[in-house]
Design a protein around this motif. Structure first.
Motif, PDB file in Angstrom:
ATOM      1  N   GLU B 494       6.266   6.692  -2.807  1.00 25.90           N
ATOM      2  CA  GLU B 494       5.438   5.515  -3.048  1.00 25.90           C
ATOM      3  C   GLU B 494       5.853   4.331  -2.210  1.00 25.90           C
ATOM      4  OE1 GLU B 494       5.417   4.690  -7.180  1.00 25.90           O
ATOM      5  OE2 GLU B 494       4.307   6.538  -7.598  1.00 25.90           O
ATOM      6  N   THR B 497       2.600   2.521   1.055  1.00 25.66           N
ATOM      7  CA  THR B 497       1.429   2.173   0.257  1.00 25.66           C
ATOM      8  C   THR B 497       0.203   2.947   0.732  1.00 25.66           C
ATOM      9  OG1 THR B 497       0.883   0.398   1.763  1.00 25.66           O
ATOM     10  CG2 THR B 497       2.320  -0.135  -0.077  1.00 25.66           C
ATOM     11  N   GLU B 500      -1.438   1.890   3.972  1.00 28.82           N
ATOM     12  CA  GLU B 500      -0.591   2.306   5.094  1.00 28.82           C
ATOM     13  C   GLU B 500      -0.766   3.784   5.351  1.00 28.82           C
ATOM     14  OE1 GLU B 500       3.383   1.195   4.223  1.00 28.82           O
ATOM     15  OE2 GLU B 500       3.198  -0.755   5.199  1.00 28.82           O
ATOM     16  N   ARG B 501      -0.893   4.531   4.272  1.00 29.21           N
ATOM     17  CA  ARG B 501      -1.077   5.967   4.445  1.00 29.21           C
ATOM     18  C   ARG B 501      -2.379   6.257   5.181  1.00 29.21           C
ATOM     19  NH1 ARG B 501       1.944   9.649   1.512  1.00 29.21           N
ATOM     20  NH2 ARG B 501       2.621   8.060   0.052  1.00 29.21           N
TER      21      ARG B 501
END
Lengths: 292, 539
Positions: B494, B497, B500-501
């Protein structure tokens, strides 16, 4: 011996003219000056010339020139009445246009042939057009050029452009439709041949279509308002070759077989392109959302 | 060397070897031939760095050296072989071909040799065996003999060859008696008589699996062992390199076979494949035709799985000969008919199809029609172009001028009068295939350069994000190895974020697209370059 007085025949001008007209009727393809002289030897040169000129100006006699000399021919009554009431210049211009046949003639050429000034020519042309004796046809090669021809003549193919032009406009949709129809016909033939699963030679030969077959198919489809000849269809098939969708072979055919021209037949066959679109054109540009 | 080619070489060198080598390499390309001292002076780099860069380039066969302009007594001069640098663009394709022909073993062998430039057989076998063992499930390991057999297969079909003997003897002994090879003519590897002879090595054993915990020790042990093993194996100083020409011939054959299958059908392409396979090693590299093969031989060599009877084969061969593309030609009647594959003609046809497809995709199918028309009919006036292509005059004019401005179409003036008065000259449009192919080749080089720069830019922009994701992955891997709980793993995951992924995902997608585009443009480059080379060879 008393002098024998040779009675001189009356050289009445009207008589001379009538005589000339009779001679013309006798020789429908024209009489030379020599013939008139032989017939009426007593008539002097001047009187003869005057008579001939009068007939010409009235418009009952046609003046032609052949390799030997001048020929006089009777003009038929129909055309004689047409130009009655017009003066010499108009008749001259009319004659030039008539000579041009169904290809028509340009104003500049009329000027050269008649040596008349441009303003005169324009006036005469307007006059003749209003009398419905001539018409102007726009040439398809140079769109500003107008050629004049007789009212009741069909313009020649080179002026109107043939089957692909209607009213001076190139009919691109018509050509496109024909293009696609021919391609579909050839493609379906090729597919039928491929599905038949016979030996390769037979497959190949059954996928070929002669230009005559394609022409018949298009005529039967009935999508064309104008009659198309086999040469027209061949020009369409040539564009398909330039699209890379069709290839052509020429074989020797016996004279008399249907569709052969000068002992040859053209065969057409639908083909696939030999490579897929090349890598250079598959790269996306930096802005296209395909890359993201 | 055109500007685009120099730029592309620079980008490739930088990507594979780093900044220093790139600097040295581009400078050497621009200057042509230089001595070591001049090169160091002009690039303002320290001498030992320049030496190391040149070593790297020589190891990969991109740089050659030899006696310079002052003769054998003068300093050695170095030059770069640009073609070899461009081959780096094609490495993925070579590896993929090896994989499709010889499986995973072949793929890894070729990959290792491409990475190192030159390797001995024994070291290759060991490294590949270790890598394969690493990927295998626990308890199994790769036997050396399998790798050796794959290696020998590659050598038999000439995909690998021995490196030409460098004049190493003179440099080690220090004497300058033995003449150095002239810098302009590097020794051809094929001139060596034992080019494809396998050395006799005694190499038995199996691949070693590397444990991650014993990383440090295992490395040292393996390194020591490798050194002692080498001298034991008996193939010291016999280095192997990839035979690029053979791969190129293979690609060319593939292109011809796929073209035949598109144009005709599957069985014809199988016949052409058989013919090409039979003449693989007997036809010289730049020949215009393959060896003449009789129909009897072809029939015998055809695999029985294709199930083609003899009379059917004859029909297919005659159809191939009659085809307007002229892939196959008949040269005689003995032995049931002698057939050859017209290699140069096939390459010319493929190049022509490439040009046509470029025009079609860029300018539309009507412009492609005009282009094909001009290719066929050579010289045409504007009016004739409109008539043949059946395109309205205005549009045809527009398209012709556009093609002319892009230099794909040329204008030929034929004057009627000695003064070139425009109203009294004929203007004919024409297309020349060879200069247009060269033009497109330069375009392709520029395109690949642009794609690479864009990829590097994207990577640089998102460097922070990429580094973060790498750190997270390393942490995850170490946690998993030491046996962590699921809760800890999810906590670590985690740290990246969701947006961002997503960004990472789109970045990966983008870079993959750019990478695959590079490979696709490289295919175009290959076709055009082969065509241009074939025209040069025949001259």
């Amino acid at each position: 011996m008393t002098e024998v007085k040779v009675k001189k025949e009356s050289t009445d001008p009207v008589d001379i003219e009538n005589r000339i007209k009779e001679l013309c009727l006798q020789f429908p393809h024209g009489i030379t000056d020599q013939v008139i002289q032989n017939d009426m030897p007593h008539v002097e040169v001047q009187q003869r010339a005057m008579a001939i000129n009068r007939l010409l100006s009235v418009g009952q006699l046609d003046l032609l020139k052949n390799s030997n000399g001048l020929l006089y021919r009777l003009k038929d009554a129909q055309s004689a009445s047409k130009v009655k009431g017009s003066d010499n210049q108009e008749k001259l211009v009319y004659q030039i246009i008539e000579d041009a046949g169904n290809k028509g003639i340009w104003t500049r050429d009329i000027r050269y042939k008649s040596n008349l000034p441009l303003t005169e020519i324009n006036k005469i042309l307007k006059n003749l057009e209003s009398k419905k004796l001539i018409k102007a046809v726009k040439s398809v090669a140079a769109s500003k050029k107008k050629v004049y021809m007789l009212y009741n003549l069909q313009p020649d193919r080179s002026v109107t452009g043939g089957a692909w032009y209607s009213d001076q406009d190139f009919e691109s949709e018509f050509v496109e439709v024909l293009n696609q129809q021919c391609f579909k016909f050839l493609q379906s033939k090729a597919e039928a041949a491929r599905d038949s699963k016979q030996s390769p030679m037979v497959q190949r030969n059954s996928s070929l279509a002669t230009s005559h077959e394609v022409w018949k198919y298009i005529c039967e489809l009935g999508i064309s308002k104008v009659d198309l000849s086999m040469e027209d269809i061949e020009t369409i098939l040539n564009t398909l070759i330039f699209d890379g969708k069709v290839e052509m072979t020429i074989i020797a055919a016996k004279e008399g077989t249907v569709g052969s021209v000068d002992g040859q037949m053209k065969l057409y066959r639908g083909v696939n392109p030999i490579i897929q679109p090349t890598g250079l054109v598959k790269t996306p540009c930096g802005l296209c959302p395909v890359t993201f | 060397m055109t500007a685009q080619e120099v730029r592309l070489c620079g980008l490739l060198l930088q990507e594979h070897f780093g900044n220093v080598v790139e600097k040295v390499g581009t400078h050497l390309i621009r200057s042509g031939v230089l001595t070591l001292r001049a090169l160091a002076h002009e690039t303002k780099l320290p001498l030992d760095l320049v030496k190391k860069s040149l070593c790297v380039l020589v190891q990969h066969g991109m740089c050659t050296f030899g006696a310079g302009r002052r003769g054998p007594a003068g300093p050695v001069e170095y030059r770069i072989n640009c073609e070899r640098v461009f081959h780096m663009l094609r490495y993925p394709r070579y590896i993929y071909t090896a994989k499709s022909l010889y499986g995973d073993t072949g793929e890894l062998i070729v990959e290792e040799i491409l990475q190192r430039g030159q390797m001995t057989m024994s070291s290759t076998v060991k490294t590949v065996a270790d890598r394969l063992t690493h990927n295998m499930p626990e308890g199994q390991s790769m036997d050396y003999s399998e790798v050796v057999s794959a290696f020998s297969q590659l050598v038999e079909t000439h995909f690998l060859q021995r490196c030409p003997l460098a004049s190493a003897g003179s440099s080690s002994s220090g004497a300058v008696d033995t003449p150095l090879p002239v810098a302009t003519q590097p020794t051809e590897p094929e001139s060596h008589p034992d080019c494809y002879k396998l050395p006799y090595i005694n190499l038995t054993g199996q691949g070693k699996r590397r444990r991650s915990s014993e990383d440090g020790e295992a490395d040292q042990c393996a390194a020591k062992k490798a050194r002692t093993d080498d001298s034991e194996c008996g193939d010291d100083r016999i280095y192997w390199q990839v035979n690029f020409q053979r791969f190129h011939l293979h690609f060319r054959d593939q292109a011809i076979i796929s073209a035949v299958s598109c144009k005709l059908d599957q069985s014809s392409s199988e016949i052409v494949r058989t013919m090409l396979r039979m003449s693989e090693v007997t036809t010289p590299a730049h020949a215009a035709f393959t060896q003449a093969l009789s129909a009897n031989e072809i029939f015998r060599a055809l695999l029985s799985s294709y199930n083609i009877a003899r009379p059917i084969l004859d029909q297919y061969l005659s159809l191939l000969v009659d085809d307007p593309m002229e892939f196959v030609g008949k040269t005689g009647d003995s032995g049931g008919g002698m057939y050859v594959v017209n290699l140069h003609r096939a390459l010319a046809n493929l190049a022509r199809a490439t040009l046509e497809s470029v025009v079609q995709e860029r300018f539309g199918s009507r412009s492609a029609r005009i282009f094909r028309l001009l290719l066929r009919k050579r010289h045409l006036e504007q009016k004739q172009v409109e008539d043949f292509a059946m395109i309205p005059a205005k549009e045809a004019k527009d398209m012709l001028y556009k093609l002319l401005s892009e230099n794909l179409v040329q204008l030929q003036e034929i004057p009627k009068t000695p003064d070139y008065a425009p109203s009294r000259t004929f203007y004919l449009y024409t297309v020349n295939q060879l200069p247009t192919a060269r033009l497109l080749l330069q375009h392709s080089y520029k395109t690949v350069g642009n794609l690479m720069e864009r990829r590097l830019y994207e990577t640089k922009e998102n460097k922070r994000l990429l580094e973060k994701s790498q750190r997270i992955e390393a942490i995850l891997a170490s946690l998993q190895a030491t046996g962590a709980e699921a809760a800890q793993l999810t906590e670590v995951e985690e740290m990246i974020t969701v947006p961002e992924r997503q960004q990472l995902e789109s970045l990966r997608h983008h870079i993959n697209k750019l990478d695959s585009s590079e490979n696709q443009v490289d295919e175009t480059i290959f076709l055009l370059k082969s065509y241009i080379n074939s025209t040069q060879a025949s001259r």
